[in-house]
Design an enzyme around this catalytic site. Structure first.
Site, mmCIF file in Angstrom:
data_model
loop_
_atom_site.group_PDB
_atom_site.id
_atom_site.type_symbol
_atom_site.label_atom_id
_atom_site.label_comp_id
_atom_site.label_asym_id
_atom_site.label_seq_id
_atom_site.Cartn_x
_atom_site.Cartn_y
_atom_site.Cartn_z
ATOM 1 N N LYS A 158 37.883 39.287 40.972
ATOM 2 C CA LYS A 158 38.081 38.495 39.318
ATOM 3 C C LYS A 158 38.851 37.067 39.916
ATOM 4 O O LYS A 158 38.324 35.827 39.845
ATOM 5 C CB LYS A 158 38.489 39.070 38.563
ATOM 6 C CG LYS A 158 38.264 39.641 37.560
ATOM 7 C CD LYS A 158 38.714 40.291 36.697
ATOM 8 C CE LYS A 158 37.393 40.585 35.309
ATOM 9 N NZ LYS A 158 37.240 41.873 35.979
ATOM 10 N N GLU B 57 41.099 34.815 27.899
ATOM 11 C CA GLU B 57 41.320 35.480 26.472
ATOM 12 C C GLU B 57 40.347 36.829 27.735
ATOM 13 O O GLU B 57 40.319 36.919 28.914
ATOM 14 C CB GLU B 57 39.884 35.745 26.055
ATOM 15 C CG GLU B 57 38.576 36.822 26.147
ATOM 16 C CD GLU B 57 37.508 35.525 27.416
ATOM 17 O OE1 GLU B 57 38.058 33.709 26.837
ATOM 18 O OE2 GLU B 57 36.726 35.283 27.870
ATOM 19 N N SER C 187 33.630 46.777 43.199
ATOM 20 C CA SER C 187 34.670 45.519 42.975
ATOM 21 C C SER C 187 36.607 45.536 42.260
ATOM 22 O O SER C 187 36.455 44.360 42.817
ATOM 23 C CB SER C 187 34.422 45.752 41.831
ATOM 24 O OG SER C 187 34.101 46.467 40.518
#
Ligand SMILES: *Cc1c(COP(=O)(O)O)cnc(C)c1O
Length: 389
Positions: free
Chosen positions: A91, A113, A380
């Site tokens: 991310k 969010e 990930s």
């Protein structure tokens, strides 16, 4: 030359586009224009590269998992180690790119969010780094469930705003964040955490995450002297998967497999498989495959992997599915936990439960993937956060 995707209106086939209040069009146009300049600006690209390597830890290794390969009966399985990045997942690739854009646009505040809190942490991290203020919308339910990530965000200087409307989960937080952006767009940038949202977000986030696939291409060519046979990645909103897949889009021989969360099983209704068990609809400002009930209301997604329980998926994946460029499958919570244990016990790597879905798929269908295949799996994120599960 093949047509570019998305087209200039942000359409991927019939998906994508903009389904937002009129008041946001200006902000989306501003972001589109700024990104068009930035992506051609050597200074911007150099700065992004700098933070990728010096701050986040890129390039990440492409590790040949010999024990796992043997256990799965596949010739070679490589793991793309996004779990080794700062903050523990892919991310950060996206939030670093977006904060640099926000700074270019003169914005002083970031909003985001978050469901599980991972994207909130990645956003709060770059806000701290660049001295911007940061507000993160999070459902009341999620705040209770993810206390550790709430503490992290606060320590990083972000304010966590509890969303009590609706069901107090991710979809309500998305509505609140969009509402905030409408009111404060002059000085605020909205950091969307996956390849979803209105145009231009799906393309911008994809391009920031594509560093994953570009590195894999160079690394695998060096190790194998050829391209891989399969790329495998888990799909929540779809950003780590598209980041791996997109640079191989035109390499027709490379097969792509996206693994969604089947949760308690597709027939139970408790899952997050928007591609495998959803329908075409509007969520988060764009058209894609979504989970909705028979009245067209967005349903809550469910998965043991908090990062996968998003009730939609990026429009580019819906398009890849339609044209048959990628195959989308799903594995259940139970299977994902088996994948989690398998990787930990045979390689000494504890994967995020999200990533464990990709491992679990290979474990389940070793035979469908040719024995002599070269496979790249996107790892990930790391799994320390998931031990209690
Ligand atoms: C958030 C998250 C995901 C799911 O998001 P995508 O946009 O589908 O990549 C997957 N893995 C980890 C570790 C995550 O934190």
């Amino acid at each position: 030359m093949k047509k570019n995707i998305p087209d200039k209106n942000g359409h991927f086939g019939v998906y994508g586009g903009r389904f937002v209040p009129e008041t946001l069009i200006y902000a989306l146009d501003e972001l589109t224009a700024e990104y068009a300049l930035a992506r051609r600006d050597p200074k911007f690209l150099k700065e992004l590269d700098y933070y990728f390597s010096e701050y986040a830890g890129r390039p990440t290794p492409l590790y040949e998992a010999k024990n796992l390969s043997r256990a799965l009966g596949i010739k070679r399985v490589y793991l793309k180690r996004e779990d080794l990045l700062h903050t523990g997942a892919h991310k950060i690739n996206n939030t670093l790119g977006q904060v640099l854009l926000a700074v270019r646009m003169g914005k002083k505040r970031l909003i985001a969010e978050t469901g599980a809190g991972q994207h909130g942490v990645a956003t709060a991290t770059v806000a701290a780094l660049f001295g911007l203020s940061c507000d993160v919308y999070m459902g009341e339910e999620d705040i209770h469930r993810q206390a550790l990530n709430v503490m992290r965000m606060k320590l990083l200087g972000a304010r966590v705003i509890s969303v009590k409307s609706g069901t107090g989960t991710l979809k309500d937080s998305m509505t609140e964040a969009l509402r905030d952006w409408v009111t404060n767009v002059r000085h605020t940038h909205y950091v969307i955490g996956t390849v979803a949202g209105p145009q231009p977000y799906p393309e911008i986030v994809r391009n920031f995450q594509s560093v994953i696939g570009r590195e894999v291409k160079t690394q695998v060519l060096k190790k194998e002297r050829r391209l891989p046979d399969y790329l495998v990645a888990c799909v929540g909103g779809g950003s780590n998967a598209i980041g791996l897949f997109h640079p191989f889009f035109r390499d027709k021989k490379v097969k792509m497999i996206g693994v969604e969360a089947a949760g308690l099983g597709l027939s139970s209704g408790k899952h997050s498989a928007s591609l495998g068990g959803g329908s075409t609809g509007i969520l988060h400002g764009s058209k894609s495959k979504v989970l909705e009930d028979k009245f067209g209301q967005i349903r809550n997604a469910y998965s043991v992997a908090a990062g996968l329980d998003y009730p939609g998926v990026g429009p580019e994946h819906a398009y890849y599915q339609d044209i048959g460029r990628a195959l989308y499958v799903s594995v259940t919570d139970r299977e994902a936990l088996e994948g989690f244990k398998l990787l930990a016990s045979c390689e000494g790597i504890i994967p995020a439960l999200e990533s464990a879905h990709a491992i679990a798929y290979l474990r389940k269908t070793g035979r469908a993937v040719r024995k002599d295949a070269v496979v790249v799996v996107c790892l990930s994120g790391r799994g320390d956060k998931d031990l209690h599960e």
